[in-house]
Write a protein that holds these residues in place. Structure first.
Motif, PDB file in Angstrom:
ATOM      1  N   ALA A 162      14.218  96.761  78.740  1.00 38.81           N
ATOM      2  CA  ALA A 162      13.337  98.135  79.066  1.00 38.81           C
ATOM      3  C   ALA A 162      13.935  98.909  80.153  1.00 38.81           C
ATOM      4  O   ALA A 162      13.918 100.191  80.208  1.00 38.81           O
ATOM      5  N   LEU A 163      14.503  98.657  81.273  1.00 40.71           N
ATOM      6  CA  LEU A 163      14.738  99.383  82.153  1.00 40.71           C
ATOM      7  C   LEU A 163      16.044  99.846  81.970  1.00 40.71           C
ATOM      8  O   LEU A 163      16.806 100.712  82.648  1.00 40.71           O
ATOM      9  N   ALA A 164      16.906  99.532  81.067  1.00 44.34           N
ATOM     10  CA  ALA A 164      18.226 100.098  80.615  1.00 44.34           C
ATOM     11  C   ALA A 164      18.398 101.352  80.230  1.00 44.34           C
ATOM     12  O   ALA A 164      19.447 101.997  80.265  1.00 44.34           O
ATOM     13  N   ASP A 165      17.228 101.973  79.901  1.00 49.10           N
ATOM     14  CA  ASP A 165      17.305 103.420  79.557  1.00 49.10           C
ATOM     15  C   ASP A 165      16.806 104.472  80.483  1.00 49.10           C
ATOM     16  O   ASP A 165      15.875 103.993  80.891  1.00 49.10           O
ATOM     17  N   PRO A 166      17.610 105.461  80.672  1.00 52.68           N
ATOM     18  CA  PRO A 166      17.162 106.448  81.624  1.00 52.68           C
ATOM     19  C   PRO A 166      15.792 107.158  81.304  1.00 52.68           C
ATOM     20  O   PRO A 166      15.012 107.402  82.319  1.00 52.68           O
ATOM     21  N   THR A 167      15.353 107.236  80.394  1.00 52.70           N
ATOM     22  CA  THR A 167      14.308 107.863  79.785  1.00 52.70           C
ATOM     23  C   THR A 167      12.843 106.971  80.309  1.00 52.70           C
ATOM     24  O   THR A 167      11.947 107.353  80.796  1.00 52.70           O
ATOM     25  N   ARG A 168      13.388 105.850  80.012  1.00 56.37           N
ATOM     26  CA  ARG A 168      12.138 104.653  80.196  1.00 56.37           C
ATOM     27  C   ARG A 168      12.145 104.580  81.945  1.00 56.37           C
ATOM     28  O   ARG A 168      10.980 104.307  82.479  1.00 56.37           O
ATOM     29  N   ARG A 169      13.166 104.721  82.496  1.00 52.95           N
ATOM     30  CA  ARG A 169      13.123 104.397  84.111  1.00 52.95           C
ATOM     31  C   ARG A 169      12.342 105.513  84.505  1.00 52.95           C
ATOM     32  O   ARG A 169      11.700 105.589  85.550  1.00 52.95           O
ATOM     33  N   ALA A 170      12.661 106.889  84.223  1.00 52.98           N
ATOM     34  CA  ALA A 170      12.152 108.071  84.595  1.00 52.98           C
ATOM     35  C   ALA A 170      10.467 107.751  84.279  1.00 52.98           C
ATOM     36  O   ALA A 170       9.622 108.330  85.222  1.00 52.98           O
ATOM     37  N   VAL A 171      10.110 107.221  83.185  1.00 50.99           N
ATOM     38  CA  VAL A 171       8.590 107.075  82.982  1.00 50.99           C
ATOM     39  C   VAL A 171       8.064 106.069  84.024  1.00 50.99           C
ATOM     40  O   VAL A 171       6.828 106.283  84.767  1.00 50.99           O
ATOM     41  N   ILE A 172       8.799 105.154  84.371  1.00 54.86           N
ATOM     42  CA  ILE A 172       8.177 104.080  85.313  1.00 54.86           C
ATOM     43  C   ILE A 172       8.446 104.626  86.677  1.00 54.86           C
ATOM     44  O   ILE A 172       7.334 104.309  87.382  1.00 54.86           O
ATOM     45  N   ARG A 173       9.139 105.569  86.957  1.00 50.33           N
ATOM     46  CA  ARG A 173       9.127 106.423  88.493  1.00 50.33           C
ATOM     47  C   ARG A 173       7.856 106.916  88.420  1.00 50.33           C
ATOM     48  O   ARG A 173       7.257 107.168  89.284  1.00 50.33           O
ATOM     49  N   ARG A 174       7.658 107.734  87.549  1.00 51.33           N
ATOM     50  CA  ARG A 174       6.509 108.910  87.315  1.00 51.33           C
ATOM     51  C   ARG A 174       5.074 107.870  87.346  1.00 51.33           C
ATOM     52  O   ARG A 174       4.491 108.379  88.288  1.00 51.33           O
ATOM     53  N   LEU A 175       5.170 106.704  86.808  1.00 53.05           N
ATOM     54  CA  LEU A 175       3.889 106.047  86.876  1.00 53.05           C
ATOM     55  C   LEU A 175       3.828 105.093  88.095  1.00 53.05           C
ATOM     56  O   LEU A 175       2.922 104.836  88.582  1.00 53.05           O
ATOM     57  N   GLY A 176       4.821 105.124  88.944  1.00 48.65           N
ATOM     58  CA  GLY A 176       4.799 104.625  90.323  1.00 48.65           C
ATOM     59  C   GLY A 176       3.787 105.585  91.115  1.00 48.65           C
ATOM     60  O   GLY A 176       3.492 105.015  92.084  1.00 48.65           O
ATOM     61  N   ARG A 177       3.652 106.492  90.896  1.00 49.29           N
ATOM     62  CA  ARG A 177       2.807 107.863  91.386  1.00 49.29           C
ATOM     63  C   ARG A 177       1.299 107.525  90.847  1.00 49.29           C
ATOM     64  O   ARG A 177       0.504 108.190  91.565  1.00 49.29           O
ATOM     65  N   GLY A 178       1.201 106.854  89.997  1.00 50.17           N
ATOM     66  CA  GLY A 178       0.034 106.419  89.366  1.00 50.17           C
ATOM     67  C   GLY A 178      -0.292 106.617  87.795  1.00 50.17           C
ATOM     68  O   GLY A 178       0.734 107.274  87.269  1.00 50.17           O
ATOM     69  N   PRO A 179      -1.515 106.263  87.362  1.00 48.83           N
ATOM     70  CA  PRO A 179      -1.595 106.416  85.788  1.00 48.83           C
ATOM     71  C   PRO A 179      -1.421 107.702  85.150  1.00 48.83           C
ATOM     72  O   PRO A 179      -1.605 108.783  85.929  1.00 48.83           O
ATOM     73  N   ALA A 180      -0.730 107.954  84.060  1.00 43.75           N
ATOM     74  CA  ALA A 180      -0.785 109.185  83.432  1.00 43.75           C
ATOM     75  C   ALA A 180      -0.904 109.117  82.002  1.00 43.75           C
ATOM     76  O   ALA A 180      -0.408 107.853  81.248  1.00 43.75           O
ATOM     77  N   SER A 181      -1.316 110.281  81.234  1.00 39.49           N
ATOM     78  CA  SER A 181      -1.538 110.004  79.709  1.00 39.49           C
ATOM     79  C   SER A 181      -0.218 110.196  79.110  1.00 39.49           C
ATOM     80  O   SER A 181       1.005 110.665  79.902  1.00 39.49           O
TER      81      SER A 181
END
Length: 110
Positions: A13-32
């Motif tokens: 799951a962490l291998a893809d840059p798009t998924r890592r960007a999503v994880i970084r964003r969710l580190g700030r809190g929930p999002a739609s």
């Protein structure tokens, strides 16, 4: 061994840059899903594949209220990676400590 199957899923799951960007964003809190998809130049169905991958590996959790699907980071799943990295770091530190001791002993004997 089962632990490593789960760990493999997280690393995939962490291998893809798009998924890592999503994880970084969710580190700030929930999002739609819509909020998460906004910065990416891809069709929503393509982006949803990334969300499904993160959800399948349990790196994120989603919930639906009406028409809005909200994503939340599952920090416990990421802790598996942190634990594994700490274990690996410990092994390598032991190896370098032994190498250092070997070099010092060899120099003293010369």
């Amino acid at each position: 061994m089962a632990k490593y199957g789960v760990l493999d899923d997280v690393f995939i799951a962490l291998a893809d840059p798009t998924r890592r960007a999503v994880i970084r964003r969710l580190g700030r809190g929930p999002a739609s899903v819509g909020e998460l998809a906004e910065p990416f130049a891809m069709a929503l169905p393509s982006f949803l594949k990334h969300i499904r991958m993160l959800e399948a590996s349990e790196v994120i959790r989603t919930s639906k209220a009406g028409r809005v699907r909200t994503c939340r980071l599952n920090r416990g799943r990421l802790a598996l990676v942190d634990d594994w990295l700490a274990e690996q770091r410990g092994l390598w530190e032991q190896r370098t400590d032994r190498l250092e001791q070997f070099v010092i002993t060899t120099q003293e004997e010369s």
